[in-house]
Design a protein around this motif. Structure first.
Motif, PDB file in Angstrom:
ATOM      1  N   ALA A 185      -5.535 -15.605  -7.831  1.00 36.56           N
ATOM      2  CA  ALA A 185      -4.441 -15.152  -6.963  1.00 36.56           C
ATOM      3  C   ALA A 185      -4.389 -16.022  -5.718  1.00 36.56           C
ATOM      4  CB  ALA A 185      -4.631 -13.688  -6.572  1.00 36.56           C
ATOM      5  N   PHE A 186      -3.174 -16.215  -5.180  1.00 37.84           N
ATOM      6  CA  PHE A 186      -2.969 -16.930  -3.929  1.00 37.84           C
ATOM      7  C   PHE A 186      -3.031 -15.979  -2.744  1.00 37.84           C
ATOM      8  CE2 PHE A 186      -0.757 -20.249  -6.452  1.00 37.84           C
ATOM      9  CZ  PHE A 186      -1.219 -21.397  -5.819  1.00 37.84           C
ATOM     10  N   HIS A 187      -3.560 -16.472  -1.621  1.00 37.87           N
ATOM     11  CA  HIS A 187      -3.314 -15.837  -0.333  1.00 37.87           C
ATOM     12  C   HIS A 187      -1.824 -15.966  -0.037  1.00 37.87           C
ATOM     13  CE1 HIS A 187      -3.203 -15.386   4.075  1.00 37.87           C
ATOM     14  NE2 HIS A 187      -4.340 -14.723   3.947  1.00 37.87           N
ATOM     15  N   PRO A 188      -1.219 -15.021   0.691  1.00 43.03           N
ATOM     16  CA  PRO A 188       0.220 -15.106   0.963  1.00 43.03           C
ATOM     17  C   PRO A 188       0.680 -16.397   1.633  1.00 43.03           C
ATOM     18  CG  PRO A 188      -0.561 -12.906   1.462  1.00 43.03           C
ATOM     19  CD  PRO A 188      -1.777 -13.721   1.135  1.00 43.03           C
ATOM     20  N   CYS A 232      -7.021  -9.560  -6.558  1.00 42.54           N
ATOM     21  CA  CYS A 232      -5.716  -9.715  -5.917  1.00 42.54           C
ATOM     22  C   CYS A 232      -5.874  -9.675  -4.402  1.00 42.54           C
ATOM     23  CB  CYS A 232      -4.742  -8.627  -6.362  1.00 42.54           C
ATOM     24  SG  CYS A 232      -5.302  -6.927  -6.088  1.00 42.54           S
ATOM     25  N   TYR A 233      -4.937 -10.321  -3.710  1.00 45.16           N
ATOM     26  CA  TYR A 233      -4.810 -10.225  -2.264  1.00 45.16           C
ATOM     27  C   TYR A 233      -3.841  -9.106  -1.917  1.00 45.16           C
ATOM     28  CZ  TYR A 233      -7.077 -14.434  -0.273  1.00 45.16           C
ATOM     29  OH  TYR A 233      -7.971 -15.368   0.176  1.00 45.16           O
ATOM     30  N   ARG A 239      -6.768  -8.138   3.037  1.00 44.08           N
ATOM     31  CA  ARG A 239      -7.688  -7.459   2.126  1.00 44.08           C
ATOM     32  C   ARG A 239      -7.729  -8.182   0.794  1.00 44.08           C
ATOM     33  NH1 ARG A 239      -5.563  -1.172   3.029  1.00 44.08           N
ATOM     34  NH2 ARG A 239      -5.769  -1.171   5.297  1.00 44.08           N
ATOM     35  N   ILE A 240      -8.860  -8.087   0.153  1.00 43.89           N
ATOM     36  CA  ILE A 240      -9.039  -8.583  -1.210  1.00 43.89           C
ATOM     37  C   ILE A 240      -9.568  -7.433  -2.045  1.00 43.89           C
ATOM     38  CG2 ILE A 240     -10.369 -10.117  -2.719  1.00 43.89           C
ATOM     39  CD1 ILE A 240     -10.505 -12.085  -0.348  1.00 43.89           C
ATOM     40  N   ALA A 241      -8.998  -7.259  -3.218  1.00 41.34           N
ATOM     41  CA  ALA A 241      -9.528  -6.264  -4.155  1.00 41.34           C
ATOM     42  C   ALA A 241      -9.953  -6.974  -5.430  1.00 41.34           C
ATOM     43  CB  ALA A 241      -8.482  -5.205  -4.474  1.00 41.34           C
ATOM     44  N   PHE A 242     -11.049  -6.514  -6.005  1.00 42.71           N
ATOM     45  CA  PHE A 242     -11.458  -7.021  -7.311  1.00 42.71           C
ATOM     46  C   PHE A 242     -12.086  -5.889  -8.097  1.00 42.71           C
ATOM     47  CE2 PHE A 242     -15.116  -7.858  -4.592  1.00 42.71           C
ATOM     48  CZ  PHE A 242     -16.206  -7.515  -5.360  1.00 42.71           C
TER      49      PHE A 242
END
Length: 286
Positions: A185-188, A232-233, A239-242
């Motif tokens: 996933a990319f950072h925004p 995902c960001y 925040r990061i979730a995994f």
């Protein structure tokens, strides 16, 4: 402070839920199932508002376009299908005789990327279904693909590599995982990339240098010691979730929170306001 509670438990007719995606305004959730169904859910009530039936195989990947008017799915038999609100479908044999693992629209909905066990990432014109480009760089299954904007891509796969692709087809190959990369996933802002792997670690990469700038290998005091399934960001990038098989971890600076699911997790994603995380599991959608 992060407030955690389970908001909805959504049952989808005894289907195994393999994938999920929010639309851009956060009002709908699309999920794909092992029986070839795509369900569109109201994100507030959890009710099923529409259903598409893909009779050609398990739906492994699903994504909304930029305005939520179309959904693309990818299945076990190499097809990607573009679905319209009226139930109309446009099917492309994207990866003949090979499982499609991931699909994604770019930010204006003009292009679709698909990733497959054939080791290719393919780019498609979403209006005509014509193939625009084949990206060759992985040496084995490609498990995940994500866009930033209209022309930057990242992919990850069984060759343990994360690859950044620019509009000219130039690549930055990032090596640091020791097992299959399951999710990227990319950072925004597009400058950072996260990846998670069967090696049990999440890495954060500088996409310009290809170097790791953060890893749970050293940041966590306790080793998770389980394959990581999805990452995902948040949309604000804070925040990061995994996810492992049964747990979701949310990283906020200086804190890590853990949420338990009650069935094997296949994919997670933040809602557009970052207040919710949708979780596709073997039994239900949370």
């Amino acid at each position: 402070m992060l407030h955690i509670e389970r908001d909805h438990i959504i049952n989808t007719e005894q289907n195994r839920i393999l994938c999920c995606s929010y639309n851009n305004d956060g009002t709908k959730i699309a999920v794909g199932s092992s029986r070839g169904n795509i369900f569109i859910l109201d994100s507030t009530t959890g009710s099923i508002t529409f259903r598409f039936d893909d009779n050609s195989g398990m739906v492994n990947a699903v994504a909304f376009n930029h305005d939520g008017s179309k959904v693309v799915s990818g299945n076990d038999n190499g097809y990607i299908t573009l679905w319209s609100p009226d139930g109309g479908a446009f099917r492309i044999q994207a990866h003949p005789s090979s499982k499609v693992n991931a699909v994604a629209f770019n930010s204006n909905g003009s292009l679709i990327a698909s990733a497959s066990n054939d080791s290719f990432v393919k780019i498609w014109n979403s209006a005509t279904g014509s193939n625009m480009k084949i990206l060759r760089g992985h040496s084995s299954w490609v498990k995940s693909v994500a866009w930033h904007g209209t022309d930057h891509l990242v992919s990850g796969g069984r060759d343990k590599c994360v690859i950044f692709w620019d509009r000219e087809g130039n690549t930055t190959v990032m090596k640091g995982h020791t097992d299959t990369v399951q999710s990227v996933a990319f950072h925004p802002d597009g400058n950072l990339i996260i990846s998670c792997s069967d090696d049990g670690y999440l890495n954060k990469w500088d996409r310009h240098t290809g170097k790791i700038v953060y890893t749970t290998r050293t940041a966590f005091t306790k080793v998770i010691n389980r394959p990581l399934i999805s990452c995902c960001y948040s949309n604000d990038g804070k925040r990061i979730a995994f996810a492992t098989d049964y747990f979701i971890y949310v990283i906020i600076p200086n804190n890590v929170y853990r949420i338990q699911a009650h069935a094997n997790i296949n994919q997670i994603q933040f809602s557009k306001n970052d207040k919710m995380i949708v979780c596709a599991t073997e039994r239900q959608v949370y």
